[in-house]
Design a protein around this motif. Structure first.
Motif, PDB file in Angstrom:
ATOM      1  N   UNK A 131       0.822  -1.204   0.000  1.00 42.28           N
ATOM      2  CA  UNK A 131       0.000   0.000   0.000  1.00 42.28           C
ATOM      3  C   UNK A 131       0.862   1.262   0.000  1.00 42.28           C
ATOM      4  N   UNK A 132       1.985   1.235   0.690  1.00 41.13           N
ATOM      5  CA  UNK A 132       2.884   2.388   0.706  1.00 41.13           C
ATOM      6  C   UNK A 132       3.504   2.628  -0.664  1.00 41.13           C
ATOM      7  N   UNK A 133       3.838   1.543  -1.362  1.00 44.43           N
ATOM      8  CA  UNK A 133       4.488   1.666  -2.663  1.00 44.43           C
ATOM      9  C   UNK A 133       3.470   1.825  -3.787  1.00 44.43           C
ATOM     10  N   UNK A 137      10.989   0.770   8.331  1.00 40.05           N
ATOM     11  CA  UNK A 137      10.001   1.669   7.745  1.00 40.05           C
ATOM     12  C   UNK A 137       9.561   2.780   8.690  1.00 40.05           C
ATOM     13  N   UNK A 138       9.255   2.416   9.945  1.00 40.16           N
ATOM     14  CA  UNK A 138       8.731   3.412  10.882  1.00 40.16           C
ATOM     15  C   UNK A 138       9.702   4.575  11.071  1.00 40.16           C
ATOM     16  N   UNK A 139       9.166   5.793  10.996  1.00 39.03           N
ATOM     17  CA  UNK A 139       9.977   6.984  11.207  1.00 39.03           C
ATOM     18  C   UNK A 139      10.757   7.440   9.989  1.00 39.03           C
ATOM     19  N   UNK A 140      10.644   6.718   8.867  1.00 36.03           N
ATOM     20  CA  UNK A 140      11.367   7.084   7.648  1.00 36.03           C
ATOM     21  C   UNK A 140      10.442   7.851   6.708  1.00 36.03           C
ATOM     22  N   UNK A 141      11.024   8.765   5.948  1.00 37.69           N
ATOM     23  CA  UNK A 141      10.241   9.516   4.972  1.00 37.69           C
ATOM     24  C   UNK A 141      10.026   8.668   3.721  1.00 37.69           C
ATOM     25  N   UNK A 142       9.061   9.085   2.892  1.00 42.09           N
ATOM     26  CA  UNK A 142       8.792   8.366   1.647  1.00 42.09           C
ATOM     27  C   UNK A 142      10.021   8.371   0.747  1.00 42.09           C
ATOM     28  N   UNK A 143      10.746   9.501   0.730  1.00 46.29           N
ATOM     29  CA  UNK A 143      11.948   9.588  -0.110  1.00 46.29           C
ATOM     30  C   UNK A 143      13.014   8.597   0.358  1.00 46.29           C
ATOM     31  N   UNK A 144      13.192   8.480   1.665  1.00 42.53           N
ATOM     32  CA  UNK A 144      14.171   7.527   2.201  1.00 42.53           C
ATOM     33  C   UNK A 144      13.815   6.093   1.831  1.00 42.53           C
ATOM     34  N   UNK A 145      12.539   5.761   1.942  1.00 48.00           N
ATOM     35  CA  UNK A 145      12.094   4.390   1.702  1.00 48.00           C
ATOM     36  C   UNK A 145      12.147   4.004   0.230  1.00 48.00           C
ATOM     37  N   UNK A 146      12.111   5.006  -0.652  1.00 55.69           N
ATOM     38  CA  UNK A 146      12.113   4.735  -2.086  1.00 55.69           C
ATOM     39  C   UNK A 146      13.479   4.957  -2.726  1.00 55.69           C
ATOM     40  N   UNK A 147      14.447   5.357  -1.920  1.00 57.05           N
ATOM     41  CA  UNK A 147      15.793   5.609  -2.451  1.00 57.05           C
ATOM     42  C   UNK A 147      16.571   4.305  -2.596  1.00 57.05           C
ATOM     43  N   UNK A 148      17.410   4.174  -3.645  1.00 56.35           N
ATOM     44  CA  UNK A 148      18.225   2.964  -3.816  1.00 56.35           C
ATOM     45  C   UNK A 148      19.179   2.776  -2.636  1.00 56.35           C
ATOM     46  N   UNK A 149      19.364   1.530  -2.223  1.00 59.00           N
ATOM     47  CA  UNK A 149      20.260   1.195  -1.118  1.00 59.00           C
ATOM     48  C   UNK A 149      21.324   0.236  -1.641  1.00 59.00           C
ATOM     49  N   UNK A 150      22.595   0.612  -1.480  1.00 62.79           N
ATOM     50  CA  UNK A 150      23.685  -0.198  -2.021  1.00 62.79           C
ATOM     51  C   UNK A 150      23.672  -1.615  -1.452  1.00 62.79           C
ATOM     52  N   UNK A 151      23.434  -1.747  -0.140  1.00 62.60           N
ATOM     53  CA  UNK A 151      23.428  -3.070   0.486  1.00 62.60           C
ATOM     54  C   UNK A 151      22.291  -3.963  -0.018  1.00 62.60           C
ATOM     55  N   UNK A 180      21.486  -4.145  -3.208  1.00 64.38           N
ATOM     56  CA  UNK A 180      21.716  -4.330  -4.637  1.00 64.38           C
ATOM     57  C   UNK A 180      21.104  -3.243  -5.493  1.00 64.38           C
ATOM     58  N   UNK A 181      20.922  -2.053  -4.908  1.00 62.97           N
ATOM     59  CA  UNK A 181      20.345  -0.942  -5.650  1.00 62.97           C
ATOM     60  C   UNK A 181      18.842  -0.830  -5.538  1.00 62.97           C
ATOM     61  N   UNK A 182      18.214  -1.789  -4.900  1.00 59.22           N
ATOM     62  CA  UNK A 182      16.770  -1.698  -4.665  1.00 59.22           C
ATOM     63  C   UNK A 182      16.502  -0.760  -3.493  1.00 59.22           C
ATOM     64  N   UNK A 183      15.326  -0.185  -3.473  1.00 63.81           N
ATOM     65  CA  UNK A 183      14.907   0.587  -2.306  1.00 63.81           C
ATOM     66  C   UNK A 183      14.446  -0.372  -1.219  1.00 63.81           C
ATOM     67  N   UNK A 184      14.281   0.148  -0.015  1.00 62.55           N
ATOM     68  CA  UNK A 184      13.786  -0.685   1.083  1.00 62.55           C
ATOM     69  C   UNK A 184      12.420  -1.269   0.738  1.00 62.55           C
ATOM     70  N   UNK A 185      11.517  -0.428   0.222  1.00 57.21           N
ATOM     71  CA  UNK A 185      10.173  -0.903  -0.093  1.00 57.21           C
ATOM     72  C   UNK A 185      10.200  -1.955  -1.199  1.00 57.21           C
ATOM     73  N   UNK A 186      11.015  -1.744  -2.213  1.00 58.36           N
ATOM     74  CA  UNK A 186      11.108  -2.719  -3.310  1.00 58.36           C
ATOM     75  C   UNK A 186      11.636  -4.059  -2.810  1.00 58.36           C
ATOM     76  N   UNK A 187      12.661  -4.008  -1.962  1.00 55.43           N
ATOM     77  CA  UNK A 187      13.245  -5.249  -1.448  1.00 55.43           C
ATOM     78  C   UNK A 187      12.266  -5.984  -0.537  1.00 55.43           C
ATOM     79  N   UNK A 188      11.493  -5.223   0.237  1.00 56.74           N
ATOM     80  CA  UNK A 188      10.509  -5.848   1.125  1.00 56.74           C
ATOM     81  C   UNK A 188       9.344  -6.451   0.352  1.00 56.74           C
ATOM     82  N   UNK A 189       9.113  -5.961  -0.861  1.00 61.38           N
ATOM     83  CA  UNK A 189       7.951  -6.399  -1.625  1.00 61.38           C
ATOM     84  C   UNK A 189       8.246  -7.565  -2.577  1.00 61.38           C
ATOM     85  N   UNK A 190       9.480  -8.060  -2.596  1.00 59.32           N
ATOM     86  CA  UNK A 190       9.806  -9.210  -3.456  1.00 59.32           C
ATOM     87  C   UNK A 190       8.877 -10.363  -3.088  1.00 59.32           C
ATOM     88  N   UNK A 191       8.197 -10.963  -4.086  1.00 56.71           N
ATOM     89  CA  UNK A 191       7.199 -11.998  -3.758  1.00 56.71           C
ATOM     90  C   UNK A 191       7.811 -13.309  -3.291  1.00 56.71           C
TER      91      UNK A 191
END
Length: 351
Positions: free
Chosen positions: A75-77, A202-216, A218-229
């Motif tokens: 829902x967030x993404x 997720x808690x306390x993070x801004x939408x920009x932070x959660x959607x930004x690529x994260x090197x650890x 593999x370049x996915x954002x936190x939300x993208x990595x959490x949503x892998x099926x």
């Protein structure tokens, strides 16, 4: 008489419900096996089990589950398709643990405010999951709950039925000391541990932070990595059961409770699963979540799947044949340990 108050004024749109049904008809029909009788719209889903006549002692196997708070990530993404795959995976992988072939699936979708477009996306994921599992989506329910749920909120539940011949059923009764543990890699967290993952990531993070690529990650954002099926293991495992009868003795679907509290369910009471830590690679999102939560090794192993979505307990003489067949089917397989004498528990050693 007072002023008329319609169902629509109470917050339920039957017109939108009809539009949603029209939007999903094609998706549902695309999952049908030849055993399906009738079509969407009846009061009950019909499915022939004539194949059971060919079995020595046919058993129906059922499973029901949900996706939990992973739905909040979707829902967030604003992406609602992959959670439908999760829903099917949680049910189909569970009944696979008996050696059963999933036959049909039903879903229940509760929403705060019905949207035909959103429902199309959700059911598209469920239909995709059913295709991956080889099951027909033969029924379901869309329930609109104004005043009970927030307009943008929804929840999913699923129910799966499969068939297995009792003499071929997997389970603890088949396990022997010396059997090998073959772990099938997970795609990530799958659908468990999300209340903790959301709390630390997720808690306390801004939408920009959660959607930004994260090197650890593999370049996915936190939300993208959490949503892998969740990975669905049904077809490759069933192929092994058919081509190598008797090779697989038992199977554990690694869900809530991690390896510690699921692999023991595939064991008899007088044997242990000796798991070799370090014999597989932990997915980035799992490691990232564990680090953020500062979890001890013991807590990690009883909270998350740690990169192993299912464990097959296999006759040692067939280990390489089973692994080769699963490799050929696209699964990543690791020998993660063996069965030893014990008391029905999981023990850990260093590889």
């Amino acid at each position: 008489m007072g002023e008329q108050i319609t169902y629509a004024q109470a917050g339920v749109s039957t017109a939108e419900g009809a539009r949603a049904v029209d939007a999903i008809k094609g998706l549902v029909g695309a999952t049908y096996r030849h055993e399906v009788v009738g079509d969407i719209g009846g009061f009950g889903g019909l499915f022939s089990i004539a194949a059971a006549k060919e079995m020595e002692e046919p058993l129906l196997v059922s499973g029901t589950d949900g996706v939990g708070t992973k739905l909040k990530v979707a829902q967030m993404l604003g992406k609602h398709t992959s959670v439908g795959i999760d829903l099917v995976a949680m049910c189909a992988n569970d009944i696979l643990a008996t050696g059963a072939e999933p036959l049909f699936f039903l879903d229940y979708v509760a929403v705060g405010k019905l949207s035909a477009e959103q429902m199309h996306d959700i059911v598209a994921g469920i239909a995709d999951g059913c295709k991956q599992a080889g099951a027909s989506l033969i029924g379901g329910e869309m329930a609109e709950h104004p005043g009970v749920m927030d307009p943008d909120d929804y929840d999913l539940s699923g129910f799966c039925v499969g068939l297995v011949d009792k003499p071929r059923m997997l389970g603890p009764q088949n396990v022997h000391v010396g059997d090998v543990l073959l772990g099938l890699e997970s795609s990530g967290l799958h659908s468990n541990g999300y209340s903790l993952a959301r709390k630390v990531l997720v808690e306390g993070k801004s939408a920009d932070e959660l959607k930004a690529p994260v090197e650890k990650l593999g370049g996915k954002s936190v939300l993208e990595a959490l949503l892998i099926p969740t990975r669905i293991y049904v077809k490759p495992v069933l192929d092994v059961l058919r081509s190598l009868p008797g090779a697989v003795h038992s199977l554990a679907h690694i869900t809530g409770g991690g390896i510690t509290e699921n692999l023991n369910r595939a064991l008899p009471s007088n044997m242990n699963a000796q798991v070799q830590l370090g014999s597989w690679v932990v997915p980035p999102i799992v490691e990232y979540t564990c680090e953020a939560a500062n979890l001890s090794e013991t807590e990690r192993l009883k909270t998350f799947n740690m990169g192993i979505g299912a464990v097959l307990v296999v006759d040692a003489s067939t280990e390489y044949d089973v692994k080769a067949a699963l490799d050929a089917a696209g699964e990543k397989v690791h020998n993660i340990g063996r069965v030893v004498s014990g008391s029905g528990e999981v023990e850990y050693v260093r590889a």
